[in-house]
Design a protein around this motif. Structure first.
Motif, PDB file in Angstrom:
ATOM      1  N   SER A  33       0.825  -1.213   0.000  1.00 56.69           N
ATOM      2  CA  SER A  33       0.000   0.000   0.000  1.00 56.69           C
ATOM      3  C   SER A  33       0.858   1.262   0.000  1.00 56.69           C
ATOM      4  O   SER A  33       0.486   2.279  -0.570  1.00 56.69           O
ATOM      5  CB  SER A  33      -0.922  -0.001   1.210  1.00 56.69           C
ATOM      6  N   GLU A  34       2.023   1.192   0.638  1.00 56.05           N
ATOM      7  CA  GLU A  34       2.888   2.368   0.695  1.00 56.05           C
ATOM      8  C   GLU A  34       3.732   2.526  -0.560  1.00 56.05           C
ATOM      9  O   GLU A  34       3.956   3.633  -1.038  1.00 56.05           O
ATOM     10  CB  GLU A  34       3.807   2.287   1.917  1.00 56.05           C
ATOM     11  N   VAL A  35       4.217   1.411  -1.071  1.00 57.03           N
ATOM     12  CA  VAL A  35       5.115   1.478  -2.233  1.00 57.03           C
ATOM     13  C   VAL A  35       4.334   1.742  -3.517  1.00 57.03           C
ATOM     14  O   VAL A  35       4.810   2.426  -4.413  1.00 57.03           O
ATOM     15  CB  VAL A  35       5.911   0.163  -2.375  1.00 57.03           C
ATOM     16  N   PHE A  36       3.110   1.222  -3.538  1.00 56.18           N
ATOM     17  CA  PHE A  36       2.342   1.263  -4.771  1.00 56.18           C
ATOM     18  C   PHE A  36       1.664   2.617  -4.961  1.00 56.18           C
ATOM     19  O   PHE A  36       0.450   2.732  -4.984  1.00 56.18           O
ATOM     20  CB  PHE A  36       1.307   0.136  -4.769  1.00 56.18           C
ATOM     21  N   ARG A  37       2.476   3.629  -5.079  1.00 60.44           N
ATOM     22  CA  ARG A  37       1.934   4.961  -5.316  1.00 60.44           C
ATOM     23  C   ARG A  37       2.520   5.490  -6.612  1.00 60.44           C
ATOM     24  O   ARG A  37       3.614   5.129  -7.013  1.00 60.44           O
ATOM     25  CB  ARG A  37       2.322   5.897  -4.183  1.00 60.44           C
ATOM     26  N   THR A  38       1.778   6.360  -7.241  1.00 60.66           N
ATOM     27  CA  THR A  38       2.138   6.843  -8.564  1.00 60.66           C
ATOM     28  C   THR A  38       3.576   7.339  -8.659  1.00 60.66           C
ATOM     29  O   THR A  38       4.333   6.927  -9.522  1.00 60.66           O
ATOM     30  CB  THR A  38       1.194   7.986  -8.985  1.00 60.66           C
ATOM     31  N   GLU A  39       3.970   8.192  -7.730  1.00 58.51           N
ATOM     32  CA  GLU A  39       5.282   8.828  -7.882  1.00 58.51           C
ATOM     33  C   GLU A  39       6.433   7.816  -7.736  1.00 58.51           C
ATOM     34  O   GLU A  39       7.442   7.907  -8.413  1.00 58.51           O
ATOM     35  CB  GLU A  39       5.449  10.026  -6.930  1.00 58.51           C
ATOM     36  N   THR A  40       6.223   6.829  -6.855  1.00 59.46           N
ATOM     37  CA  THR A  40       7.257   5.824  -6.666  1.00 59.46           C
ATOM     38  C   THR A  40       7.381   4.944  -7.902  1.00 59.46           C
ATOM     39  O   THR A  40       8.468   4.664  -8.380  1.00 59.46           O
ATOM     40  CB  THR A  40       6.922   4.898  -5.471  1.00 59.46           C
ATOM     41  N   ILE A  41       6.233   4.504  -8.390  1.00 56.80           N
ATOM     42  CA  ILE A  41       6.209   3.665  -9.581  1.00 56.80           C
ATOM     43  C   ILE A  41       6.822   4.430 -10.756  1.00 56.80           C
ATOM     44  O   ILE A  41       7.655   3.908 -11.495  1.00 56.80           O
ATOM     45  CB  ILE A  41       4.750   3.262  -9.941  1.00 56.80           C
ATOM     46  N   ALA A  42       6.434   5.690 -10.886  1.00 57.46           N
ATOM     47  CA  ALA A  42       6.945   6.508 -11.989  1.00 57.46           C
ATOM     48  C   ALA A  42       8.456   6.612 -11.929  1.00 57.46           C
ATOM     49  O   ALA A  42       9.144   6.562 -12.952  1.00 57.46           O
ATOM     50  CB  ALA A  42       6.313   7.891 -11.938  1.00 57.46           C
ATOM     51  N   LYS A  43       8.993   6.694 -10.717  1.00 58.84           N
ATOM     52  CA  LYS A  43      10.440   6.828 -10.535  1.00 58.84           C
ATOM     53  C   LYS A  43      11.163   5.563 -11.012  1.00 58.84           C
ATOM     54  O   LYS A  43      12.177   5.634 -11.686  1.00 58.84           O
ATOM     55  CB  LYS A  43      10.725   7.091  -9.057  1.00 58.84           C
ATOM     56  N   ALA A  44      10.590   4.410 -10.664  1.00 57.64           N
ATOM     57  CA  ALA A  44      11.233   3.149 -11.039  1.00 57.64           C
ATOM     58  C   ALA A  44      11.080   2.868 -12.523  1.00 57.64           C
ATOM     59  O   ALA A  44      11.948   2.274 -13.153  1.00 57.64           O
ATOM     60  CB  ALA A  44      10.657   1.995 -10.228  1.00 57.64           C
TER      61      ALA A  44
END
Ligand code: ADP
Ligand code: MG
Length: 246
Positions: free
Chosen positions: A222-233
């Motif tokens: 729930s914490e990792v699966f956020r737009t900005e994090t995903i976009a970064k990877a």
């Protein structure tokens, strides 16, 4: 003393001077289903192989249940990526699963009746008992992956590493595999799965390791699966982003 299932400090891996994995540190508690996600070439397979000491690392320390991989080896099952397996190798389904029993046999002992019964039980669990006499090359992608999961189960491991187990696999095989992986976690086992289909990540995993050479993020889904994090990877890989609608 209670040890983490996996403890990694400052892991670096390179091929011919090109760094594929850069300074990864993390620690995983037992009983979790962990997804490693990241774009193609992000170093997911490299990370897994280095953790299992199948390829050399430049730097870093790795402990599994507080031990070195050599000491923990018997407790670890690994299902490689499809391409890393020679599917033309002449071996029956049952014999492939029996290989999983070797780590628990006494030195120079061959699997006997007891092991055979256990291997068939493992095949039954993945719904492949009726195929025990087939050659592995004669199976569909989903059936092959289920047989390799049965081989991992036969090993009675405490930790399971699977590299892209859902690639080339039919929906019902994928469901069977996910169900078994979840059951393993409920039994307190630790399961690490490399996966690049983001659409199912939230449904499948407790925790995510988001990788793009470096560790982008690690924690509860729930914490990792956020737009900005995903976009970064997944920087620049918009095909993936569309898939999950971010
Ligand atoms: P992923 O599994 O995330 O797709 P890999 O770990 O397979 O990524 O690869 C990470 C990087 O290392 C890629 O750039 C890949 O081309 C490179 N690489 C992987 N295996 C080898 C190898 N055996 N020799 C040289 N380069 C490799
Ligand atoms: Mg890979």
């Amino acid at each position: 003393m209670h040890h983490p299932a996996i403890s990694i400090k400052d892991l670096h891996v390179s091929y011919y001077g090109n760094e594929a994995v850069k300074g990864i540190s993390l620690s995983v508690q037992p009983g979790n289903l962990i997804g490693i996600i990241g774009p193609n070439g992000a170093g997911k397979s490299t990370f897994l192989k280095a953790v299992l000491n199948l390829i050399p690392k430049d730097k870093g320390t790795i402990h599994l249940f507080g031990n070195s991989i050599q000491e923990a080896r018997r407790k670890i099952a690994y299902v490689p990526q499809r391409n890393d397996i020679d599917w033309d190798f002449p071996i029956t389904v049952l014999d492939a699963v029996l290989l999983g029993t070797y780590p628990n046999l006494k030195l120079f002992r061959r699997p006997g009746k007891k092991e055979k019964i256990w291997a068939l039980e493992c095949l039954d669990r993945v719904g492949m008992k009726d195929f025990s006499k087939r050659q592995i090359g004669e199976l569909s992608g989903g059936q092959q992956q289920r047989v390799f999961l049965a081989r991992a189960l036969a090993q009675k491991a405490d930790m399971f590493f699977l590299d892209e187990p859902f690639v080339g696999v039919d929906v019902s095989s994928e469901e069977t595999i996910v169900k078994i992986l979840k059951e393993l976690c409920w039994q307190g086992k630790t399961v690490v799965v490399v996966h690049h289909d983001l659409s199912k990540a939230e449904e499948y995993f407790d925790q995510l390791i988001l990788l793009n050479k470096e560790l982008v993020d690690f924690g509860p889904v729930s914490e990792v699966f956020r737009t900005e994090t995903i976009a970064k990877a997944y920087q620049g890989q918009f095909a993936f982003m569309k898939e999950i609608g971010v």
